[in-house]
Design a protein around this motif. Structure first.
Motif, short mmCIF file in Angstrom:
data_model
loop_
_atom_site.label_atom_id
_atom_site.label_comp_id
_atom_site.label_asym_id
_atom_site.label_seq_id
_atom_site.Cartn_x
_atom_site.Cartn_y
_atom_site.Cartn_z
N ASP A 70 0.84 -1.21 0.00
CA ASP A 70 0.00 0.00 0.00
C ASP A 70 0.86 1.25 0.00
O ASP A 70 0.56 2.24 -0.69
N ALA A 73 2.48 1.69 -3.32
CA ALA A 73 1.48 2.14 -4.29
C ALA A 73 1.11 3.60 -4.09
O ALA A 73 0.59 4.24 -4.99
N LEU A 98 0.50 -0.33 -10.45
CA LEU A 98 -0.82 -0.95 -10.27
C LEU A 98 -0.75 -2.05 -9.23
O LEU A 98 0.24 -2.75 -9.11
N VAL A 99 -1.85 -2.21 -8.51
CA VAL A 99 -1.91 -3.20 -7.45
C VAL A 99 -2.91 -4.29 -7.82
O VAL A 99 -4.01 -3.99 -8.28
N PHE A 101 -4.91 -6.59 -5.68
CA PHE A 101 -5.14 -6.64 -4.25
C PHE A 101 -5.37 -8.06 -3.76
O PHE A 101 -5.80 -8.94 -4.51
N GLU A 103 -7.64 -8.81 -1.45
CA GLU A 103 -9.08 -9.02 -1.34
C GLU A 103 -9.72 -8.76 -2.71
O GLU A 103 -9.12 -8.10 -3.55
N PRO A 104 -10.92 -9.26 -2.95
CA PRO A 104 -11.57 -9.02 -4.25
C PRO A 104 -11.80 -7.53 -4.43
O PRO A 104 -12.29 -6.87 -3.52
N SER A 105 -11.44 -7.01 -5.58
CA SER A 105 -11.55 -5.56 -5.77
C SER A 105 -12.23 -5.22 -7.08
O SER A 105 -12.14 -4.11 -7.56
N LEU A 106 -12.93 -6.19 -7.69
CA LEU A 106 -13.63 -5.89 -8.93
C LEU A 106 -14.88 -5.08 -8.63
O LEU A 106 -15.45 -5.17 -7.56
#
Ligand SMILES: Nc1ncnc2c1ncn2[C@@H]1O[C@H](COP(=O)(O)OP(=O)(O)OP(=O)(O)O)[C@@H](O)[C@H]1O
Ligand SMILES: [Mg+2]
Lengths: 275, 255
Positions: A70, A73, A98-99, A101, A103-106
């Motif tokens: 983080d 970034a 670009l990260v 992640f 956890e789901p980040s869509l």
């Protein structure tokens, strides 16, 4: 993959030049203050990543790996120390780092294709046709070309991770920060993606910081593996992995390196810091 | 299909019991009219235009009051969710005033505005705005921060971040805030129309009120039936399409 094989001989491709550090993390420390307690998450971390290098971060759960990504970034400010990208001080997030992640980040309001297009639409140098072409190509790369019009909640956990990977790769950042991107995938898909990541890295010269719990994965992908101690997170050991590419996780030498890292990690989890 | 059959059987049975009870002669037909006399009243009111006129007047007041409530409530809700100071002040005020049943605003409105359209509008807005603030505030606090983080690393910021990420991410709670606001506006307007007896427009609530004055029970029950009908129809027409959309996209159970 065959046609590329011939070029895979050297240990270090020429675009990895020691002189230019793509990323410099300078004695970064971070504390989290909550009403109940103060957590010392990172303790004076210093890392240099050369352009085109793949650095893997391993360490026990909660040691601050995600926090470090983080900070690199630009999403979180360090309490002390600083991060330089291309010699420029990082003050906020930017398209060049670009990260992917943990956890789901869509975005649930967009379908799979729309999610990949989101990052591409923020690339002003592309025309709309090029954007669509790139999105199709990267969804094909992660094996989801049949699912372009599917809503996010209809995907499995591993498929979501693959879309997130396609979304990040498609936008063509110079630096990829990947936080256990393959954690939810089955072994088969994962091994496919190891090949893909190595190929993309070779073709594009991306600089990658890769967080993982999996020793073999770290040794397979990384030019270097950095081992972090449990909180407060510190880099306690660095391993160079001088194996030729492309690497297979079944390679005997590779397994030997993985065992070395795993031994060292067991030392930290056991409590003491190994030498 | 089976559900429709069961539901229609249930309502037919209800009507049957009602007509038998009113036809039994135990209660005065003035106080307990049969479904047929209510239907006859509704038919008459429909034909002579009073009903259509009343619905029109009521909907106009409702939409104006609701729109003002949303225009004030949605931005205030977003503001309170983004600042601790506003949360402690406006948020606390909204939380307190939201517990006030909207009919309690009527005496104040009558003293301030007299028997006017303004009084009615005031009651509707007061009944709507606090619950919209609270629903919006609550929803905005629950947007997963990962969306904005992911978007920012892809270079989204400022206006783009608000219109392409925060706005769609907040759709589920915006819709629930608007739906809650609608329910409150509808209830407030009925309270207002029953108590504010002006002659500039004759709404459904006033139809109900004068039904009582005239001891016309068929009118009272007919107006009540219309209020139920419009309330549930509006819910279907205004909010169901949104909820279906959200359900498809988010995979949440909005129904
Ligand atoms: N926003 C936050 N507020 C408070 N504490 C936090 C916050 N984020 C992380 N922490 C704390 O900082 C420490 C490091 O967290 P981090 O998520 O970086 O760990 P990690 O190495 O990524 O772990 P894992 O491998 O399980 O993902 C943890 O002790 C965690 O409790
Ligand atoms: Mg983590």
């Amino acid at each position: 993959m065959n046609m590329a094989e011939a070029q895979w001989q050297g240990v270090t491709p020429e675009h990895v030049s020691g002189a230019s550090s793509k990323l410099i993390v300078e004695s970064v420390s971070k504390w989290f203050r909550t009403p109940r307690a103060t957590v010392h998450a990172l303790d004076s971390i210093s890392i240099q990543v050369a352009a085109g290098e793949v650095v893997c971060l391993v360490g026990p759960s909660g040691c601050g790996k995600s926090t470090l990504l983080d900070i690199i970034a630009g999403l979180t400010k360090p309490d002390s120390g600083r991060v330089l990208a291309d010699g420029q001080l990082v003050t906020g997030p930017g398209r060049q780092r670009l990260v992917v992640f943990q956890e789901p980040s869509l975005f649930p309001w967009l379908d799979v294709f729309g999610n990949v297009m989101f990052g591409l639409k923020l690339c002003p140098e592309l025309t709309n046709d090029e954007r669509r072409e790139v999105a199709h190509r990267f969804l094909g790369l992660v094996g989801l070309d049949k699912f372009e019009r599917v809503h996010v909640h209809e995907l499995s956990g591993g498929m979501k991770q693959r879309v997130a990977l396609a979304r990040a790769l498609a936008a063509d950042p110079q630096v990829l920060l990947m936080d256990e991107p393959f954690g939810a995938l089955d072994a088969m898909t994962r091994e496919h993606l190891y090949d893909d990541v190595q190929r993309i890295w070779r073709d594009s010269g991306k600089t990658i910081v890769f967080v993982t719990h999996n020793m073999r994965e770290a040794v397979c992908l990384g030019d270097r593996v950095l081992l972090m101690s449990r909180a407060p997170g510190k880099i306690i050991q660095a391993f160079d992995i001088p194996l030729p590419r492309p690497r297979s996780i079944y390679d005997v030498e590779l397994v030997g390196h993985a065992a070395r890292v795993a031994d060292a990690l067991r030392g930290t989890v056991g409590g003491g810091v190994p030498e | 299909m089976k559900r429709i059959v069961v539901a229609s059987l249930f309502f037919m049975a209800l009507l049957g019991i009602w007509s038998i009870a009113s036809g039994s002669g135990r209660w005065s037909p003035v106080l307990f009219p049969s479904p047929w006399s209510v239907a006859k009243y509704l038919q008459g009111a429909l034909l002579d235009g009073t009903l259509v006129e009343a619905i029109f007047v009521t909907m106009k007041r409702l939409l104006v009051g609701y729109a003002i409530g949303l225009l004030i409530g949605l931005p205030l809700g977003l503001l309170t969710s983004s600042s601790q100071m506003l949360e402690d002040t406006i948020g606390a005020l909204a939380l307190g005033l939201q517990t006030l049943p909207s009919v309690c605003w009527v005496p104040l409105a009558l003293l301030w505005f007299g028997q006017t359209e303004g009084a009615m509008l005031f009651v509707v807005v007061m009944g709507t705005v606090w619950s919209v603030i609270i629903a919006t505030d609550h929803g905005a606090c629950t947007i997963p921060p990962i969306y904005a983080r992911a978007a920012r690393t892809m270079g989204s910021q400022g206006l783009h971040l608000w219109t392409r990420v925060m706005l769609p991410a907040s759709l589920p709670f915006l819709v629930s805030g608007m739906k809650q606001g609608w329910a409150f506006a509808w209830r407030s307007l009925m309270a207002a129309e029953i108590y504010v007896t002006i002659l500039t427009g004759f709404g459904l609530g006033q139809l109900l009120h004068y039904g009582r004055e005239l001891q016309a029970m068929d009118q009272v029950i007919g107006a009540m039936a219309m209020i139920v009908l419009i309330g549930s129809l509006a819910d279907r027409i205004l909010f169901s399409p949104w909820e279906r959309f959200l359900h498809r996209r988010w995979g949440t159970n909005a129904e």
